[in-house]
Design a protein around this motif. Structure first.
Motif, PDB file in Angstrom:
ATOM      1  N   VAL A   1      24.419  93.011  39.601  1.00 27.83           N
ATOM      2  CA  VAL A   1      24.662  91.743  40.297  1.00 27.83           C
ATOM      3  C   VAL A   1      26.148  91.388  40.287  1.00 27.83           C
ATOM      4  CG1 VAL A   1      24.093  89.296  40.393  1.00 27.83           C
ATOM      5  CG2 VAL A   1      22.354  90.950  39.668  1.00 27.83           C
ATOM      6  N   LEU A   2      26.667  91.043  41.452  1.00 29.57           N
ATOM      7  CA  LEU A   2      28.034  90.554  41.612  1.00 29.57           C
ATOM      8  C   LEU A   2      27.985  89.029  41.678  1.00 29.57           C
ATOM      9  CD1 LEU A   2      31.103  90.924  42.316  1.00 29.57           C
ATOM     10  CD2 LEU A   2      30.390  90.931  44.721  1.00 29.57           C
ATOM     11  N   ILE A   3      28.605  88.378  40.708  1.00 32.10           N
ATOM     12  CA  ILE A   3      28.680  86.918  40.676  1.00 32.10           C
ATOM     13  C   ILE A   3      29.890  86.477  41.501  1.00 32.10           C
ATOM     14  CG2 ILE A   3      28.941  84.904  39.183  1.00 32.10           C
ATOM     15  CD1 ILE A   3      27.863  86.755  36.871  1.00 32.10           C
ATOM     16  N   VAL A   4      29.710  85.483  42.365  1.00 32.27           N
ATOM     17  CA  VAL A   4      30.810  84.983  43.198  1.00 32.27           C
ATOM     18  C   VAL A   4      31.076  83.524  42.841  1.00 32.27           C
ATOM     19  CG1 VAL A   4      31.652  84.578  45.533  1.00 32.27           C
ATOM     20  CG2 VAL A   4      30.181  86.549  45.069  1.00 32.27           C
ATOM     21  N   ASP A   5      32.315  83.222  42.456  1.00 32.60           N
ATOM     22  CA  ASP A   5      32.696  81.852  42.108  1.00 32.60           C
ATOM     23  C   ASP A   5      34.132  81.623  42.560  1.00 32.60           C
ATOM     24  OD1 ASP A   5      32.299  79.290  41.136  1.00 32.60           O
ATOM     25  OD2 ASP A   5      31.558  79.944  39.204  1.00 32.60           O
ATOM     26  N   ASP A   6      34.682  80.424  42.301  1.00 26.42           N
ATOM     27  CA  ASP A   6      36.030  80.132  42.799  1.00 26.42           C
ATOM     28  C   ASP A   6      37.119  80.544  41.804  1.00 26.42           C
ATOM     29  OD1 ASP A   6      35.238  78.118  41.069  1.00 26.42           O
ATOM     30  OD2 ASP A   6      36.016  76.472  42.278  1.00 26.42           O
ATOM     31  N   VAL A   7      37.113  79.991  40.603  1.00 26.81           N
ATOM     32  CA  VAL A   7      38.093  80.350  39.574  1.00 26.81           C
ATOM     33  C   VAL A   7      37.372  80.406  38.230  1.00 26.81           C
ATOM     34  CG1 VAL A   7      40.094  79.340  40.757  1.00 26.81           C
ATOM     35  CG2 VAL A   7      38.728  77.934  39.195  1.00 26.81           C
ATOM     36  N   ILE A   8      38.056  80.943  37.207  1.00 28.62           N
ATOM     37  CA  ILE A   8      37.527  80.923  35.850  1.00 28.62           C
ATOM     38  C   ILE A   8      38.461  80.073  35.003  1.00 28.62           C
ATOM     39  CG2 ILE A   8      36.799  82.287  33.865  1.00 28.62           C
ATOM     40  CD1 ILE A   8      36.873  84.740  35.578  1.00 28.62           C
ATOM     41  N   SER A   9      37.892  79.153  34.234  1.00 30.86           N
ATOM     42  CA  SER A   9      38.726  78.421  33.272  1.00 30.86           C
ATOM     43  C   SER A   9      38.302  78.814  31.865  1.00 30.86           C
ATOM     44  CB  SER A   9      38.638  76.908  33.509  1.00 30.86           C
ATOM     45  OG  SER A   9      37.311  76.502  33.724  1.00 30.86           O
ATOM     46  N   ALA A  10      37.177  78.280  31.390  1.00 31.28           N
ATOM     47  CA  ALA A  10      36.718  78.628  30.038  1.00 31.28           C
ATOM     48  C   ALA A  10      35.704  79.764  30.036  1.00 31.28           C
ATOM     49  CB  ALA A  10      36.111  77.395  29.371  1.00 31.28           C
ATOM     50  N   GLY A  11      35.208  80.145  31.211  1.00 36.11           N
ATOM     51  CA  GLY A  11      34.212  81.211  31.280  1.00 36.11           C
ATOM     52  C   GLY A  11      32.799  80.735  31.016  1.00 36.11           C
ATOM     53  N   THR A  12      32.619  79.416  30.847  1.00 38.98           N
ATOM     54  CA  THR A  12      31.288  78.879  30.556  1.00 38.98           C
ATOM     55  C   THR A  12      30.315  79.135  31.691  1.00 38.98           C
ATOM     56  OG1 THR A  12      32.317  77.129  29.246  1.00 38.98           O
ATOM     57  CG2 THR A  12      30.030  76.799  29.892  1.00 38.98           C
ATOM     58  N   ALA A  13      30.752  78.888  32.929  1.00 40.23           N
ATOM     59  CA  ALA A  13      29.876  79.083  34.082  1.00 40.23           C
ATOM     60  C   ALA A  13      29.460  80.543  34.224  1.00 40.23           C
ATOM     61  CB  ALA A  13      30.571  78.610  35.356  1.00 40.23           C
ATOM     62  N   VAL A  14      30.391  81.458  33.907  1.00 42.22           N
ATOM     63  CA  VAL A  14      30.071  82.885  33.996  1.00 42.22           C
ATOM     64  C   VAL A  14      29.006  83.257  32.976  1.00 42.22           C
ATOM     65  CG1 VAL A  14      30.978  85.221  33.776  1.00 42.22           C
ATOM     66  CG2 VAL A  14      32.358  83.452  34.871  1.00 42.22           C
ATOM     67  N   ARG A  15      29.155  82.750  31.757  1.00 44.00           N
ATOM     68  CA  ARG A  15      28.164  83.042  30.711  1.00 44.00           C
ATOM     69  C   ARG A  15      26.791  82.495  31.086  1.00 44.00           C
ATOM     70  NH1 ARG A  15      32.979  82.486  27.866  1.00 44.00           N
ATOM     71  NH2 ARG A  15      33.343  84.076  26.253  1.00 44.00           N
ATOM     72  N   GLU A  16      26.761  81.296  31.660  1.00 43.76           N
ATOM     73  CA  GLU A  16      25.488  80.718  32.086  1.00 43.76           C
ATOM     74  C   GLU A  16      24.853  81.565  33.186  1.00 43.76           C
ATOM     75  OE1 GLU A  16      26.478  76.763  33.218  1.00 43.76           O
ATOM     76  OE2 GLU A  16      26.601  76.020  31.156  1.00 43.76           O
ATOM     77  N   ALA A  17      25.668  82.022  34.137  1.00 41.80           N
ATOM     78  CA  ALA A  17      25.151  82.868  35.217  1.00 41.80           C
ATOM     79  C   ALA A  17      24.617  84.186  34.666  1.00 41.80           C
ATOM     80  CB  ALA A  17      26.253  83.121  36.243  1.00 41.80           C
ATOM     81  N   MET A  18      25.338  84.757  33.710  1.00 39.86           N
ATOM     82  CA  MET A  18      24.900  86.015  33.113  1.00 39.86           C
ATOM     83  C   MET A  18      23.544  85.861  32.421  1.00 39.86           C
ATOM     84  SD  MET A  18      28.472  87.503  31.559  1.00 39.86           S
ATOM     85  CE  MET A  18      27.711  88.998  30.905  1.00 39.86           C
ATOM     86  N   ALA A  19      23.359  84.728  31.738  1.00 40.35           N
ATOM     87  CA  ALA A  19      22.086  84.486  31.048  1.00 40.35           C
ATOM     88  C   ALA A  19      20.936  84.398  32.044  1.00 40.35           C
ATOM     89  CB  ALA A  19      22.181  83.206  30.223  1.00 40.35           C
ATOM     90  N   ILE A  20      21.168  83.723  33.157  1.00 45.01           N
ATOM     91  CA  ILE A  20      20.141  83.599  34.197  1.00 45.01           C
ATOM     92  C   ILE A  20      19.792  84.970  34.769  1.00 45.01           C
ATOM     93  CG2 ILE A  20      19.719  82.719  36.533  1.00 45.01           C
ATOM     94  CD1 ILE A  20      21.466  80.281  35.734  1.00 45.01           C
ATOM     95  N   ILE A  21      20.815  85.764  35.033  1.00 43.05           N
ATOM     96  CA  ILE A  21      20.615  87.091  35.618  1.00 43.05           C
ATOM     97  C   ILE A  21      19.842  87.994  34.662  1.00 43.05           C
ATOM     98  CG2 ILE A  21      21.842  89.185  36.362  1.00 43.05           C
ATOM     99  CD1 ILE A  21      24.079  87.194  37.381  1.00 43.05           C
ATOM    100  N   ARG A  22      20.236  87.978  33.410  1.00 48.83           N
ATOM    101  CA  ARG A  22      19.547  88.820  32.425  1.00 48.83           C
ATOM    102  C   ARG A  22      18.105  88.383  32.212  1.00 48.83           C
ATOM    103  NH1 ARG A  22      24.780  89.029  28.591  1.00 48.83           N
ATOM    104  NH2 ARG A  22      25.615  91.050  29.253  1.00 48.83           N
ATOM    105  N   GLN A  23      17.886  87.078  32.211  1.00 53.06           N
ATOM    106  CA  GLN A  23      16.538  86.566  32.017  1.00 53.06           C
ATOM    107  C   GLN A  23      15.612  87.036  33.141  1.00 53.06           C
ATOM    108  OE1 GLN A  23      16.287  82.292  31.748  1.00 53.06           O
ATOM    109  NE2 GLN A  23      14.335  82.348  30.690  1.00 53.06           N
ATOM    110  N   ALA A  24      16.190  87.226  34.321  1.00 51.06           N
ATOM    111  CA  ALA A  24      15.405  87.696  35.466  1.00 51.06           C
ATOM    112  C   ALA A  24      15.225  89.211  35.465  1.00 51.06           C
ATOM    113  CB  ALA A  24      16.072  87.250  36.765  1.00 51.06           C
TER     114      ALA A  24
END
Length: 236
Positions: free
Chosen positions: A131-154
């Motif tokens: 899965v390729l995650i598409v977002d605007d910018v990274i600051s703390a990486g929190t949103a990326v970690r949350e997206a990764m958890a959702i993807i893995r759970q699926a």
């Protein structure tokens, strides 16, 4: 899907990155002045992708993303957009990838689970494969970690991340600067490949253009020293 092309560390070539910086300025997305970042730093520039806010801008933005992704050579099977900005970005990028001949499924998440209809947190194609995650910018990486958890759970694999701008500055942990950028954290700690349409270095190169052409160019050049000083203090 496997893309093959000339590699670039951030997924975009210099000419395309310069065109993107110009586009961001024209759209009011990139501004110069004094802005406080999430880390509490006084930044001489601000990037707000939410101001790509009409159909023509979104179409052009999707083209920059899709071209950078194709050039990056990153292999992936589908696209995912984290709520909320990522929803629009992933949808638009998937359409542009299809126009370029790379038709892949896409999905996104809701912030709150829906308790009627189809229910659940996910909308779109079933998450599977790389899965390729598409977002605007990274600051703390929190949103990326949350997206990764959702993807893995699926049951899928978070594989890569595409963003508009790599700020190339030190990340923070517990209020302290650390000697890696948010992008490097994602690459090293989370194991994702990262593709950026442009970087802070690209903004600096844009500000160093020939200033003899127009008054607007001269005004932009005046911001170069402040941005360069910020890069030297916080840059990676």
């Amino acid at each position: 899907m496997q893309h093959r092309s000339d590699p670039h560390p951030e997924g975009a070539d210099s000419e395309s990155a310069q065109a993107f910086v110009a586009f961001a300025l024209e759209s009011g997305v990139l501004r110069f002045g004094e802005f406080v970042t999430k880390a509490g730093r006084l930044s001489p520039y601000f990037f707000n992708a939410g101001l790509f806010n009409d159909g023509a801008k979104l179409l052009r933005l999707a083209r920059f993303y899709a071209n950078a992704i194709v050039r990056s050579g990153i292999a992936f099977d589908m696209v995912f957009g984290p709520a909320y900005k990522g929803i629009v970005l992933a949808s638009a990028v998937a359409m542009e990838l299809a126009r370029l001949g790379h038709n892949v499924p896409f999905a996104y998440n809701r912030k709150e689970a829906k308790d009627h209809g189809e229910g659940g947190l996910l909308v779109g194609a079933p998450l599977k494969g790389r899965v390729l995650i598409v977002d605007d910018v990274i600051s703390a990486g929190t949103a990326v970690r949350e997206a990764m958890a959702i993807i893995r759970q699926a049951g899928a694999t978070p594989h890569a991340l595409a963003i508009a701008l790599d700020r190339q500055e030190m990340a923070t942990e517990n209020g302290q600067d650390i000697p890696v950028s948010a992008v490097q954290q994602v690459q090293r700690q989370l194991g994702l490949q990262v593709c950026a349409v442009a970087t802070l270095d690209d903004i600096l190169r844009y500000l160093q253009r020939d200033t003899s052409v127009t008054m607007a160019a001269k005004e932009l050049a005046a911001h170069h020293a402040a941005v360069q000083a910020y890069r030297q203090r916080y840059g990676i």
